[in-house]
Scaffold this active site. Structure first.
Site, PDB file in Angstrom:
ATOM      1  CG  ASP A 187      -0.250   0.005   2.546  1.00  0.00           C
ATOM      2  OD1 ASP A 187       0.743  -0.732   2.692  1.00  0.00           O
ATOM      3  OD2 ASP A 187      -0.677   0.763   3.443  1.00  0.00           O
ATOM      4  CG  ASP A 238       6.896   4.234   2.465  1.00  0.00           C
ATOM      5  OD1 ASP A 238       6.980   3.008   2.614  1.00  0.00           O
ATOM      6  OD2 ASP A 238       6.478   4.995   3.362  1.00  0.00           O
ATOM      7  CD  GLU A 277       4.094   0.293   6.875  1.00  0.00           C
ATOM      8  OE1 GLU A 277       5.053   0.490   7.653  1.00  0.00           O
ATOM      9  OE2 GLU A 277       3.707   1.170   6.069  1.00  0.00           O
TER      10      GLU A 277
HETATM   11  N1  LIG Z   1       0.332   2.268  12.394  1.00  0.00           N
HETATM   12  C1  LIG Z   1       1.233   3.300  11.951  1.00  0.00           C
HETATM   13  C2  LIG Z   1       1.925   2.893  10.699  1.00  0.00           C
HETATM   14  C3  LIG Z   1       2.872   3.937  10.137  1.00  0.00           C
HETATM   15  C4  LIG Z   1       3.854   3.400   9.148  1.00  0.00           C
HETATM   16  C5  LIG Z   1       4.718   4.426   8.445  1.00  0.00           C
HETATM   17  N2  LIG Z   1       5.941   3.815   8.012  1.00  0.00           N
HETATM   18  C6  LIG Z   1       6.752   4.404   7.134  1.00  0.00           C
HETATM   19  O1  LIG Z   1       6.442   5.423   6.558  1.00  0.00           O
HETATM   20  C7  LIG Z   1       8.082   3.731   6.871  1.00  0.00           C
HETATM   21  C8  LIG Z   1       8.933   4.502   5.907  1.00  0.00           C
HETATM   22  C9  LIG Z   1      10.223   4.943   6.512  1.00  0.00           C
HETATM   23  O2  LIG Z   1      10.223   5.783   7.391  1.00  0.00           O
HETATM   24  O3  LIG Z   1      11.237   4.445   6.096  1.00  0.00           O
HETATM   25  C10 LIG Z   1       5.054   5.595   9.368  1.00  0.00           C
HETATM   26  O4  LIG Z   1       6.092   5.594  10.036  1.00  0.00           O
HETATM   27  O5  LIG Z   1       4.264   6.540   9.378  1.00  0.00           O
HETATM   28  C11 LIG Z   1       0.461   4.595  11.746  1.00  0.00           C
HETATM   29  O6  LIG Z   1      -0.684   4.526  11.322  1.00  0.00           O
HETATM   30  O7  LIG Z   1       1.010   5.666  12.009  1.00  0.00           O
END
Ligand SMILES: N[C@@H](CCC[C@H](NC(=O)CCC(=O)O)C(=O)O)C(=O)O
Length: 365
Positions: free
Chosen positions: A81, A109, A139
């Site tokens: 996603d 991403d 995710e």
């Molecule tokens: N449950 C959390 C999921 C958030 C996931 C997201 N991850 C990334 O963007 C990884 C990319 C990177 O930093 O290398 C995040 O950190 O926001 C939510 O809903 O916040």
């Protein structure tokens, strides 16, 4: 006579193509969180075409694995996603002084990482370790919707391994562990009244200034965990309030995102925020604890040595946290500069994708 509309055909993915071409093909199938069906179908069809792989579908997650009888199993995991599109699908190629870029939602991403993992199925049909590929949905949104979490509940045996590599953007370096992230709502209250006679009301939006003061004055810490320095952050990511153009509002809600170092548990992070916003009406709406670097596991150390650069901390939240909680050592490794993730001009430099595939091929040969 009119015929029933036919469902659009699933675009075919060529896993033997150059991984930059494959990244472009993945980006051209939109897959905003909760709407990954078409991309999952395409990935499933392409993996089914690899005859030596056992393939499983769970909702919009697709998992495939080898059974080569190796002594080790490596899990390569990537989410399908993206955050919402902003006029950046389909992908386009742009040249500048730094080289050629693929500009598209998800390029960083993390469809370039997905492309690297998918391309490995054809580049290295008989790897030295058994490999499990996990491509999953949702995710980027609340933890309860995360597709890998669903797979862990429905098919835990499919996530077993000696090392999990998350293909999140790291610009071809290893990023260890991840920060935790949580979101909460801080609501201020007042009393509705006609705005021509505001003195009989109490403006909740004006009270939100007290919440914004706390956020503005907060000094985020940088906390070193097992040698890696994790930068924390506390930010308003939304604000809502208001009834009508002539009504004093009785409620205003600030949506806050706290990024916390992996040395803090979920409970500690929540307690820290409750102390900071003591006296305010607060409600937590998402909690994803982080993961310590965990780079001391022998197989993780080997991979770090093979990549050949010093590991860095992962500031975003990634599913290394989920694998670590499942007892599988995990790290982040993939193409793309994380500073460009989620940006309107999200883009990956085309010549940085294949080297990640080459490194994995070398390590797994
Ligand atoms: N449950 C959390 C999921 C958030 C996931 C997201 N991850 C990334 O963007 C990884 C990319 C990177 O930093 O290398 C995040 O950190 O926001 C939510 O809903 O916040």
């Amino acid at each position: 006579m009119t015929s029933a509309p036919t469902a659009p055909a699933t675009p075919a993915l060529d896993l033997s193509a150059d991984p930059a071409e494959l990244t472009r093909a993945l980006c051209d199938i939109p897959s905003v969180s909760g709407d990954e069906h078409a991309l999952a179908d395409a990935v499933e069809a392409a993996l089914h075409a690899q005859t030596d792989l056992e393939v499983l579908r769970d909702g919009d997650a697709v998992i495939a694995r080898t059974h080569l009888g190796r002594s080790r199993r490596v899990v390569l995991a990537g989410h399908l996603d993206t955050v919402p599109i902003r006029d950046n699908v389909p992908a386009r190629l742009v040249d500048d002084a730094d080289g050629r870029w693929l500009v598209a939602r998800g390029a960083v991403d993390m469809k370039a990482g997905d492309a690297v993992f998918l391309a490995l199925t054809t580049r290295l049909p008989r790897p030295a370790a058994d490999v499990t590929w996990v491509f999953y949905d949702q995710e980027e949104v609340a933890a309860e919707r995360n597709g890998l979490g669903r797979v862990a509940r429905n098919h835990p045996d499919w996530l077993a391994g000696d090392l999990a590599i998350l293909g999140e953007p790291t610009d071809g370096r290893v990023e260890g562990g991840c920060n935790g992230t949580c979101r909460f709502l801080v609501t201020t209250h007042g009393r509705r009244a006609h705005s021509a006679r505001a003195w009989v009301g109490d403006n909740a939006i004006h009270h939100a200034a007290d919440v914004l003061d706390v956020l503005r004055d907060f000094r985020p810490e940088t906390i070193t965990v097992d040698g890696l320095a994790y930068r924390e952050g506390l930010n308003a990511v939304g604000i809502s309030g208001g009834v009508a153009g002539n009504v004093i509002p009785d409620e205003c809600t600030v949506h806050v995102n706290y990024r916390f170092a992996p040395s803090r548990s979920a409970a500690e992070a929540e307690q820290h925020m409750r102390a900071l916003f003591a006296g305010f009406d607060m409600r937590f709406v998402d909690m994803s604890p982080g993961a310590r670097p965990g780079l001391d596991a022998p197989v993780a150390r080997e991979f770090v040595a093979a990549v050949g650069t010093d590991p860095l901390p992962k500031y975003g939240w990634t599913d290394v946290a989920r694998f670590s909680a499942l007892g599988v050592p995990a790290l982040n490794y993939g193409p793309g500069d994380a500073l460009l993730a989620h940006a309107d001009d999200e883009r990956v430099r085309v010549d940085t994708i294949a080297p990640c595939l080459d490194a994995l091929v070398t390590w797994l040969s």
